[in-house]
Design an enzyme around this catalytic site. Structure first.
Site, PDB file in Angstrom:
ATOM      1  N   MET A 125      45.260  45.188  52.076  1.00 23.37           N
ATOM      2  CA  MET A 125      46.342  44.460  52.173  1.00 23.37           C
ATOM      3  C   MET A 125      47.675  44.706  51.677  1.00 23.37           C
ATOM      4  SD  MET A 125      44.144  42.066  54.777  1.00 23.37           S
ATOM      5  CE  MET A 125      44.145  40.770  53.118  1.00 23.37           C
ATOM      6  N   ASN A 178      49.770  43.785  48.134  1.00 18.60           N
ATOM      7  CA  ASN A 178      50.157  42.704  47.219  1.00 18.60           C
ATOM      8  C   ASN A 178      49.189  42.648  46.317  1.00 18.60           C
ATOM      9  OD1 ASN A 178      51.436  40.561  45.304  1.00 18.60           O
ATOM     10  ND2 ASN A 178      49.315  39.319  47.056  1.00 18.60           N
ATOM     11  N   HIS A 211      43.157  47.342  42.751  1.00 17.07           N
ATOM     12  CA  HIS A 211      42.986  48.632  43.079  1.00 17.07           C
ATOM     13  C   HIS A 211      43.575  49.005  43.043  1.00 17.07           C
ATOM     14  CE1 HIS A 211      44.783  44.688  45.987  1.00 17.07           C
ATOM     15  NE2 HIS A 211      44.304  44.975  46.915  1.00 17.07           N
ATOM     16  N   GLY A 239      36.205  47.777  46.580  1.00 11.51           N
ATOM     17  CA  GLY A 239      35.984  47.076  45.739  1.00 11.51           C
ATOM     18  C   GLY A 239      34.971  45.819  45.671  1.00 11.51           C
ATOM     19  N   ASP A 261      35.164  42.322  46.968  1.00  8.70           N
ATOM     20  CA  ASP A 261      34.029  41.745  48.474  1.00  8.70           C
ATOM     21  C   ASP A 261      33.220  42.436  48.293  1.00  8.70           C
ATOM     22  OD1 ASP A 261      37.052  39.992  48.885  1.00  8.70           O
ATOM     23  OD2 ASP A 261      37.751  42.261  48.389  1.00  8.70           O
ATOM     24  N   GLN A 286      31.449  42.497  51.949  1.00  8.01           N
ATOM     25  CA  GLN A 286      32.544  43.525  52.731  1.00  8.01           C
ATOM     26  C   GLN A 286      32.594  45.142  52.683  1.00  8.01           C
ATOM     27  OE1 GLN A 286      37.359  43.429  53.439  1.00  8.01           O
ATOM     28  NE2 GLN A 286      37.323  44.814  51.360  1.00  8.01           N
ATOM     29  N   ARG A 341      45.115  36.429  46.298  1.00 11.65           N
ATOM     30  CA  ARG A 341      45.385  35.096  46.630  1.00 11.65           C
ATOM     31  C   ARG A 341      45.705  34.612  44.825  1.00 11.65           C
ATOM     32  NH1 ARG A 341      41.863  36.828  50.871  1.00 11.65           N
ATOM     33  NH2 ARG A 341      43.011  35.645  52.630  1.00 11.65           N
TER      34      ARG A 341
HETATM   35  O1  PAF Z   1      39.562  44.126  51.417  1.00  9.78           O
HETATM   36  C1  PAF Z   1      40.634  44.238  51.820  1.00  9.78           C
HETATM   37  O2  PAF Z   1      41.762  44.363  51.317  1.00  9.78           O
HETATM   38  C2  PAF Z   1      40.707  44.284  54.041  1.00  9.78           C
HETATM   39  O3  PAF Z   1      39.383  43.468  53.858  1.00  9.78           O
HETATM   40  C3  PAF Z   1      40.626  45.771  53.975  1.00  9.78           C
HETATM   41  C4  PAF Z   1      39.622  46.769  53.662  1.00  9.78           C
HETATM   42  C5  PAF Z   1      41.491  46.282  53.384  1.00  9.78           C
HETATM   43  C6  PAF Z   1      40.305  46.132  55.486  1.00  9.78           C
HETATM   44  O4  PAF Z   1      41.895  44.861  56.204  1.00  9.78           O
END
Ligand code: PAF
Length: 288
Positions: free
Chosen positions: A26, A28, A33, A149, A152, A155, A189
């Protein structure tokens, strides 16, 4: 490095390649990343990253509007890390009409922990990731890779299960969490924290480490003693001015509470936490 904003341009840019390695973000961007991008480099024949702040995964009271949009700096950092193609669509490109088809991940995995405190979050994440996969991998003929990553943690588990259950020909790779020198997990964040909060922020990881240590020390008694340990950890953090959502020890396989802890059937565990410091919600985890 090529920067594209439309699905059509993305597909044209990827047509000459067989095997994309994809890092969705997303924006930033931080070293977490960039590390995923570096890990992607040897995998495929083209490294693709997306930058898209996905409204679908934010609740109305969350930070969608204020989420930092830093496209130019992100592109410079991505190029340095070895990214070949950046896909940065406008909202009307990815959602030209309100998204009616949505991916609903199983509640047993997606309605607990993060999903409990952020209802609908994993529907938003799974839906956009499914859609991004359709955009990035549609021209691929060889192996496809997607990197997420472990910061999360839940996720990446939801995405792995989605890929598996939809039989998508994609290998999902989970990259290790990157940390600042004091141990704070890198997160987009973290830029919301003021100086005092930044110094305090490490306490979440310290509380998780203490909880993991205490839990492991209980050996077979652990499953029974765990709720008391977890609630003590949350109270300790609250006493420092945090508002904890959860601090908990779970099984790595399904994020359910551990059932056994004997030497013959040891379960692999992960300790996870989420807590608000001022107006910033931080999450962290460690595999133990
Ligand atoms: O982890 C993130 O940055 C977001 O949840 C993702 C996987 C790019 C989906 O919008």
């Amino acid at each position: 490095m090529q920067l594209v904003h439309t699905i059509e341009d993305l597909r044209s840019a990827l047509r000459p390649f067989n095997s994309p390695a994809f890092v969705p973000t997303m924006g930033n961007l931080h070293d977490g990343h960039l590390n995923l991008v570096r890990s992607a480099k040897p995998l495929g024949d083209v490294v693709v990253s997306s930058i898209f702040v996905n409204r679908l995964q934010f609740a109305p009271n969350e930070d969608f509007e204020s989420y930092p949009r830093t496209l130019q700096a992100d592109c410079e950092r991505l190029e340095q890390a070895g990214c070949d193609v950046v896909f940065a669509p406008l909202e009307k490109e990815l959602y030209p009409v309100p998204q009616q088809f949505k991916v609903h991940p199983p509640g047993e995995l997606a309605d607990i922990l993060e999903g409990h405190f952020r209802p609908g979050f994993f529907i938003g994440v799974s839906t956009v990731v499914m859609k991004l996969f359709q955009c990035v991998f549609s021209e691929a003929k060889g192996p496809r890779y997607a990197l997420f990553g472990k910061k999360d943690y839940q996720q990446q588990m939801v995405i792995k299960r989605m890929v598996q259950q939809y039989a998508m020909p994609i290998t999902v790779i989970a990259g290790e969490t990157q940390r600042d020198a004091d141990g704070l997990a890198l997160s987009s964040r973290n830029s919301y924290l003021n100086e005092r909060e930044r110094a305090e922020a490490i306490q979440l990881s310290l509380a998780l480490r203490t909880l993991a240590r205490e839990a492991l020390a209980m050996a077979e008694a652990m499953p029974k003693q765990l709720p008391a340990l977890e609630s003590r950890a949350m109270h300790a953090l609250a006493a420092r001015g945090w508002q904890p959502d959860y601090l908990t020890v779970r099984r790595r396989t399904d994020l359910m509470p551990p059932r056994t802890r004997d030497a013959t059937t040891p379960e692999s565990l992960v300790v996870l936490g989420a807590a608000r410091l001022g107006s910033t919600r931080l999450i962290d985890n460690f595999e133990v």
